[in-house]
Design an enzyme around this catalytic site. Structure first.
Site, PDB file in Angstrom:
ATOM      1  N   SER A 286      26.470  18.378  68.477  1.00 36.04           N
ATOM      2  CA  SER A 286      27.001  19.581  69.119  1.00 36.04           C
ATOM      3  C   SER A 286      26.656  20.799  68.275  1.00 36.04           C
ATOM      4  O   SER A 286      27.250  21.029  67.209  1.00 36.04           O
ATOM      5  CB  SER A 286      28.516  19.449  69.273  1.00 36.04           C
ATOM      6  OG  SER A 286      29.085  20.697  69.576  1.00 36.04           O
ATOM      7  N   SER A 287      25.710  21.576  68.750  1.00 34.36           N
ATOM      8  CA  SER A 287      25.231  22.720  67.973  1.00 34.36           C
ATOM      9  C   SER A 287      26.368  23.662  67.599  1.00 34.36           C
ATOM     10  O   SER A 287      26.531  24.045  66.440  1.00 34.36           O
ATOM     11  CB  SER A 287      24.164  23.464  68.786  1.00 34.36           C
ATOM     12  OG  SER A 287      23.890  24.716  68.234  1.00 34.36           O
ATOM     13  N   ASN A 288      27.186  24.031  68.587  1.00 34.24           N
ATOM     14  CA  ASN A 288      28.230  25.036  68.282  1.00 34.24           C
ATOM     15  C   ASN A 288      29.245  24.489  67.281  1.00 34.24           C
ATOM     16  O   ASN A 288      29.771  25.252  66.464  1.00 34.24           O
ATOM     17  CB  ASN A 288      28.880  25.532  69.575  1.00 34.24           C
ATOM     18  CG  ASN A 288      29.895  24.575  70.134  1.00 34.24           C
ATOM     19  OD1 ASN A 288      31.066  24.611  69.738  1.00 34.24           O
ATOM     20  ND2 ASN A 288      29.466  23.699  71.032  1.00 34.24           N
TER      21      ASN A 288
ATOM     22  N   HIS B 230      24.040  22.065  79.326  1.00 36.05           N
ATOM     23  CA  HIS B 230      23.039  22.705  78.458  1.00 36.05           C
ATOM     24  C   HIS B 230      21.844  23.262  79.214  1.00 36.05           C
ATOM     25  O   HIS B 230      21.052  23.989  78.654  1.00 36.05           O
ATOM     26  CB  HIS B 230      22.580  21.681  77.411  1.00 36.05           C
ATOM     27  CG  HIS B 230      23.713  20.885  76.846  1.00 36.05           C
ATOM     28  ND1 HIS B 230      24.105  19.673  77.371  1.00 36.05           N
ATOM     29  CD2 HIS B 230      24.588  21.168  75.861  1.00 36.05           C
ATOM     30  CE1 HIS B 230      25.165  19.224  76.723  1.00 36.05           C
ATOM     31  NE2 HIS B 230      25.485  20.118  75.800  1.00 36.05           N
TER      32      HIS B 230
ATOM     33  N   HIS C  73      28.392  17.606  74.654  1.00 33.36           N
ATOM     34  CA  HIS C  73      28.152  16.739  73.496  1.00 33.36           C
ATOM     35  C   HIS C  73      29.460  16.248  72.890  1.00 33.36           C
ATOM     36  O   HIS C  73      29.844  16.680  71.793  1.00 33.36           O
ATOM     37  CB  HIS C  73      27.315  17.484  72.453  1.00 33.36           C
ATOM     38  CG  HIS C  73      25.918  17.742  72.905  1.00 33.36           C
ATOM     39  ND1 HIS C  73      25.195  18.865  72.565  1.00 33.36           N
ATOM     40  CD2 HIS C  73      25.091  16.995  73.687  1.00 33.36           C
ATOM     41  CE1 HIS C  73      23.992  18.794  73.110  1.00 33.36           C
ATOM     42  NE2 HIS C  73      23.909  17.679  73.796  1.00 33.36           N
TER      43      HIS C  73
ATOM     44  N   HIS D 258      16.708  20.609  70.860  1.00 32.27           N
ATOM     45  CA  HIS D 258      18.041  20.701  71.481  1.00 32.27           C
ATOM     46  C   HIS D 258      17.849  20.852  72.995  1.00 32.27           C
ATOM     47  O   HIS D 258      16.970  21.587  73.443  1.00 32.27           O
ATOM     48  CB  HIS D 258      18.803  21.904  70.910  1.00 32.27           C
ATOM     49  CG  HIS D 258      20.225  21.954  71.375  1.00 32.27           C
ATOM     50  ND1 HIS D 258      20.571  22.403  72.628  1.00 32.27           N
ATOM     51  CD2 HIS D 258      21.385  21.578  70.785  1.00 32.27           C
ATOM     52  CE1 HIS D 258      21.891  22.302  72.766  1.00 32.27           C
ATOM     53  NE2 HIS D 258      22.406  21.814  71.654  1.00 32.27           N
TER      54      HIS D 258
ATOM     55  N   SER E  63      33.022  21.733  72.924  1.00 32.56           N
ATOM     56  CA  SER E  63      32.991  20.505  73.723  1.00 32.56           C
ATOM     57  C   SER E  63      34.053  19.488  73.303  1.00 32.56           C
ATOM     58  O   SER E  63      34.063  18.359  73.795  1.00 32.56           O
ATOM     59  CB  SER E  63      31.594  19.877  73.617  1.00 32.56           C
ATOM     60  OG  SER E  63      31.160  19.890  72.272  1.00 32.56           O
TER      61      SER E  63
ATOM     62  N   CYS F  95      27.012  33.192  73.249  1.00 32.11           N
ATOM     63  CA  CYS F  95      28.062  33.427  74.245  1.00 32.11           C
ATOM     64  C   CYS F  95      29.395  33.799  73.599  1.00 32.11           C
ATOM     65  O   CYS F  95      29.582  33.663  72.385  1.00 32.11           O
ATOM     66  CB  CYS F  95      28.215  32.182  75.114  1.00 32.11           C
ATOM     67  SG  CYS F  95      29.055  30.864  74.248  1.00 32.11           S
TER      68      CYS F  95
ATOM     69  N   GLU G  96      19.282  22.523  75.272  1.00 33.24           N
ATOM     70  CA  GLU G  96      19.290  23.890  75.810  1.00 33.24           C
ATOM     71  C   GLU G  96      17.937  24.568  75.569  1.00 33.24           C
ATOM     72  O   GLU G  96      17.432  25.294  76.438  1.00 33.24           O
ATOM     73  CB  GLU G  96      20.425  24.713  75.176  1.00 33.24           C
ATOM     74  CG  GLU G  96      20.504  26.113  75.788  1.00 33.24           C
ATOM     75  CD  GLU G  96      21.619  26.970  75.221  1.00 33.24           C
ATOM     76  OE1 GLU G  96      22.677  26.418  74.830  1.00 33.24           O
ATOM     77  OE2 GLU G  96      21.442  28.196  75.158  1.00 33.24           O
TER      78      GLU G  96
END
Ligand code: 0CH
Ligand code: SF4
Length: 314
Positions: free
Chosen positions: A228-230, A79, A46, A129, A273, A200, A131
């Protein structure tokens, strides 16, 4: 005019993780091996900057497999994808490369193992999402229930409360997820969980690093994309760890410099990312306006590398 002083506190680790590195390399190697165009289903990671750099080399990004000709190579994003996607690619005899991060694949296998053992699965993650779509798509409809919040963990009513397991998206907030799992364990004491966290190492380390600097900062900038989730989690963590003035930006040109007025200490991090060049670009833009001092806080060192698929590793 004299430039005001600005201390940039750089969080480390930040930026690319091993799964992102591998996914980008898969597209690059596929372009070298097969020539352009190489199709990519969904943004490989992302980040617009990454996507545009690969487009310039001949990658073509699409939303679905039906937009890819049968005879062109196609890469699936980091993802992960529902099982139906590689099945469809096989049916059409396509040349496909799976760039799903091995740590996402690990969660897919966990889901399959619990399902085979007769357990209903509670997936903690965000609806829609990719993933989550990919993980739910490892199993038949109805095998997985999605829980997004603590409130949903309090209200979810599985049919058989004795045969349950929980798994999670890999890029969630470590603290919020622990809270949700505590609720599930209280309500369903027999629920099974992963041996090692599904969130992770990269997500965990980036959150720890931003936590370590947030309280000392007047403002925090996180390089990353809104989808971008993270990266979005890093902004939330910075806020909850003591810096309410935390913002996600995609590039230096997006920064409204009035936002930095009166800031003496600026925290900077980047999602998994976001390439380091974007961090360097922000530092360079700060140097045009401030007398910058850089301090880096390193909370852990990472030396994780994932192998490329066999077709590309020669
Ligand atoms: O954080 P998310 O999952 O939205 O994805 P990203 O920003 O592309 O970062 C890489 C993670 C890919 C899969 O875990
Ligand atoms: Fe893999 Fe974690 Fe990176 Fe996602 S954020 S690609 S799970 S290492």
């Amino acid at each position: 005019m004299e430039r005001p002083p600005l201390t940039i506190l750089l969080a480390a680790p930040r930026g690319f993780c091993a799964g992102v590195d591998r996914a980008i390399q898969i597209v690059e190697k596929a372009l070298e091996t097969y020539g352009a165009p190489v199709y990519v289903r969904h943004e490989i990671v992302h980040n617009r900057f990454v996507v545009e750099s690969l487009e310039a080399k001949g990658a073509v990004f699409v939303d679905e497999l039906d937009e890819v000709p049968d005879d062109a190579p196609v890469v699936f994003s980091a993802h992960g994808v529902p099982k139906s996607v590689p099945e469809e690619a096989k049916r059409r005899a396509m040349l496909y490369l799976d760039a799903t991060c091995p740590l996402v694949s690990k969660v897919h296998r966990e889901a399959e193992r619990h399902h085979a053992a007769g357990r209903h699965i509670i997936l903690i993650g965000h609806a829609g999402h990719p993933e989550v779509v990919g993980t739910m798509g490892q199993l038949p409809p109805g095998a997985v229930t999605l829980v997004e919040t603590r409130a949903e963990a309090e209200s979810v009513q599985p049919a058989d409360t004795h045969n349950l397991a929980h798994i999670t998206q890999t890029t969630l907030s470590v603290d919020d997820t622990a809270d949700i799992i505590t609720v599930l364990q209280r309500r369903f004491p027999e629920i099974q969980g992963p041996k090692r966290e599904d969130i992770c190492y990269a997500t965990t380390n980036r959150q720890q690093a931003i936590k370590a600097i947030a309280a000392q900062c007047d403002a925090v900038l996180v390089l990353g994309a809104p989808n971008s989730s993270n990266s979005v989690r890093l902004v939330e963590v910075a806020k909850s760890a003591g810096c309410p003035r935390a913002l996600l930006v995609q590039r230096a040109e997006e920064i409204d410099w009035r936002w930095l007025e009166g800031v003496g200490k600026l925290g900077v991090s980047a999602g998994a990312s976001a390439p380091e060049t974007l961090v360097e670009e922000v530092i360079a833009a700060c140097r045009e306006r401030f007398t910058v001092t850089i301090e880096e806080t390193v909370v852990s060192r990472e030396d994780v590398h994932f192998k490329l698929p066999r077709a590309l590793s020669a």
